[in-house]
Enzyme design. Sequence first.
Site, PDB file in Angstrom:
ATOM      1  CB  SER A 226      -0.906   0.022   1.239  1.00  0.00           C
ATOM      2  OG  SER A 226      -1.848  -1.030   1.199  1.00  0.00           O
TER       3      SER A 226
ATOM      4  CG  HIS B  49      -2.737   3.392   4.297  1.00  0.00           C
ATOM      5  ND1 HIS B  49      -3.025   2.917   5.555  1.00  0.00           N
ATOM      6  CD2 HIS B  49      -2.702   2.306   3.492  1.00  0.00           C
ATOM      7  CE1 HIS B  49      -3.145   1.603   5.505  1.00  0.00           C
ATOM      8  NE2 HIS B  49      -2.960   1.204   4.282  1.00  0.00           N
TER       9      HIS B  49
ATOM     10  NE  ARG C 175       1.353   4.768   9.489  1.00  0.00           N
ATOM     11  CZ  ARG C 175       1.041   3.551   9.921  1.00  0.00           C
ATOM     12  NH1 ARG C 175      -0.191   3.253  10.248  1.00  0.00           N
ATOM     13  NH2 ARG C 175       1.947   2.620  10.032  1.00  0.00           N
TER      14      ARG C 175
END
Lengths: 213, 213
Positions: free
Chosen positions: B16, B42, B39
């Site tokens: 990812s 994500h 993040r």
Amino acid sequence: RRYDYIADGPAIYVDSFATIRRESALDRVPAEAEKVAVRMIHGSGQTDLVDDLVIHPRLVPAARAALNSGAPILCDARMVAMGITAGRLPADNPVHCFLTDERVPALARQWSTTRTAAAVSLWEPYLDGAVVAIGNAPTALFHLLETILDGGPRPAAIVGCPVGFIGAAESKDALAAFADDHGIDIPFVTVRGRRGGSAMASSAVNALAQEEE
Amino acid sequence: RRYDYIADGPAIYVDSFATIRRESALDRVPAEAEKVAVRMIHGSGQTDLVDDLVIHPRLVPAARAALNSGAPILCDARMVAMGITAGRLPADNPVHCFLTDERVPALARQWSTTRTAAAVSLWEPYLDGAVVAIGNAPTALFHLLETILDGGPRPAAIVGCPVGFIGAAESKDALAAFADDHGIDIPFVTVRGRRGGSAMASSAVNALAQEEE
């Protein structure tokens, strides 16, 4: 106040929903599911979410009947469970997430899968006629579809909104194609592509729980 | 397996993050904050989030120093608190959300504001040097900025990511302009526009808590 802003909770909801209805192409979703789409857009802050929504024509009656009769809600992530407004649930429905269950780490190792997928296996005693809400892990959605294909119990409805870059889009395509591919027709809502998440999943459940906005 | 998918948790993270780094214009954020941006992308499933990110140049050192020294994390919503990974916190940092505190409904009525904003007022004894994480309510962010302008305690860093259609964009503009408008320079991260949410806020905190991915 130092800043000029609306600070009345109910008024913020009313204005938010009005803005969403003004700006979103809600004619693309089944009429009965309009409020589900509105809440999911609300949770994401994005009116173009509607372009990626896929909503089964029987989602609302199926999920609402299940919840009215006391069906449990099975969540893949604690954030999804946390986002469900208890006061909207029609029958004090139990909300389960087994991610922190002590059996999960060993199951994940045993099956070489994620903890989230292992936690889904613990849904089994509750799954028949339940409402499923997946807002995090593609592996949870894949695992659920596999257990159904293996003859496991079938939920009444699936909110399938895993988010992310690895497997999320594919898992949601599998959900949307499940009836065509396998002849098992379970009402669902999903979001094509990478978008999704716990807020989207719990927003959908909150809309399904009650007609009232 | 009936479907072909990656079911190894750590491998999913690695893939990812690699996908995000391949597809996102991460040169637009301060180098030190690259992992924070990764993040947050994500958590949202959207690489173009980077276009709307505004990250103060001292965010990472300020937040990390605070957390390393045991600073509490103050959240506007329980979903934000739930999304923070306890194992990443460097000093067993307390994570507070006062939304369900019994004092909140009366305070909200007394001040004619939202429950979320009223709950922010209960941060006061913890706020000096804390890390704030707002992922839901624009009124919480506005209220925080107002208490600071009124001479209240100042947090070490603000993750300010309320989501939605009424006040969210405006509250985040106010955060981004706070130093210029008022001469009070508090490191922050925010997302311009309507996007935001609890996953984005807790993702940012998780990245700030540890250098390690």
